[in-house]
Design a protein around this motif. Sequence first.
Motif, PDB file in Angstrom:
ATOM      1  N   TRP A   1       1.064  -1.202  -0.211  1.00 47.17           N
ATOM      2  CA  TRP A   1       0.069  -0.030   0.121  1.00 47.17           C
ATOM      3  C   TRP A   1       0.918   1.263   0.131  1.00 47.17           C
ATOM      4  N   PRO A   2       0.560   2.206  -0.940  1.00 45.93           N
ATOM      5  CA  PRO A   2       1.307   3.383  -1.117  1.00 45.93           C
ATOM      6  C   PRO A   2       1.333   4.410   0.306  1.00 45.93           C
ATOM      7  N   ALA A   3       2.570   4.610   0.909  1.00 43.77           N
ATOM      8  CA  ALA A   3       2.626   5.258   1.989  1.00 43.77           C
ATOM      9  C   ALA A   3       1.781   6.640   2.046  1.00 43.77           C
ATOM     10  N   ASP A   4       1.630   7.317   0.833  1.00 41.96           N
ATOM     11  CA  ASP A   4       0.952   8.393   0.633  1.00 41.96           C
ATOM     12  C   ASP A   4      -0.295   8.394   0.259  1.00 41.96           C
ATOM     13  N   ALA A   5      -0.942   7.081   0.029  1.00 37.83           N
ATOM     14  CA  ALA A   5      -2.265   6.814  -0.054  1.00 37.83           C
ATOM     15  C   ALA A   5      -3.056   6.608   0.949  1.00 37.83           C
ATOM     16  N   PRO A   6      -4.496   7.270   0.764  1.00 38.41           N
ATOM     17  CA  PRO A   6      -5.312   7.302   2.301  1.00 38.41           C
ATOM     18  C   PRO A   6      -6.079   5.848   2.354  1.00 38.41           C
TER      19      PRO A   6
END
Length: 344
Positions: A49-54
Amino acid sequence: MSRTTPPRPADVTAVFPQLAPLARTATRLHPRPGSPSPHDSSVGGPLLWPADAPWPYCDGPHVPDGNPATSPQDVRLQRRIRAAAASRPPGRPRVTPEEAAILERINAGHPWPKDPVAMLPVAQLYVRDVPLLRPPGRADLLQVLWCPFEHPPEPKPRTALYWRSAAAVTDVLTTPPEPAVVQFKGYVPELCLLAPEQTTEYPDPMELAKELQEQMQDWSPRQAADAAPDNSYEPAPEEFYGNVLSIAPGWKAGGWTRWGLTDPVPRNCPACDAEMDPLLTIASTEWGANTRSWIPYEEQAHATPSTADPHPAAPTMVEIAGGYDLQLYACPASPDHPHTDRIQ
């Protein structure tokens, strides 16, 4: 470790040639307890999961059912205590006083949630492991999450699907949020690695033409093709097809839907009205009393519950509606269209 499904005891298309064009490929996922990383296909996470994705949250409603909720951490702790107790030799206390106190606290539960609920990882599938997936664009990864509370009209958790390109995720979220509480222990999947295996399936008997259903009730065609069921199926030979020859049990991608809780119903895309295809089956068990012929070779010696392993057929610890499956469907016209789900 790989898993190998035994070949079917009869070539059903030799008996009923009408079935040949209805064959579909399914990928049996064979989830088994392990320690997956975000770069593995898995059940229960962790996700790439991308760290900057909610992170996805469910806004509810989460309607109290009169029972105390429990936390994911307590669910896992309770499972560890019970596994330890089951492994102790006879003559010793199954549960220590310390463990008994912990279980008493867990059983007391937690207050029902009031805020939006963080969703839990359910499955992560890389296309390299499940090539029959049809992702949009350059995506090569499917992530499935759910809200661990029931959402009417059916008693099932609300699901969310995300397609990603693994190469585009350069900074991975290492500590994703978890819900403070969950409604049922069976909505907290155990961490599992997968051993994908492709198999061939045919439609559920209830989806076949009436004429073909009637033919399956006739014993003579199977005898003529040297494919007679064993004596246990003599009163209902059509069940030999349903249990042994048509649809694999357990977690899988693709294939056909197993019906029984209801008759087959249309599964149309809410965006374009196209007939939807089975995408993922989230199963309560890997096999049952009527589907033991599908147990992989590697596990047949351990397929009977034992003191050390009381749940050989339920490695994910997921339980849907008291033991059913949750089937997710996708639109064949576009993976961007909303998915649907149904309990069977």
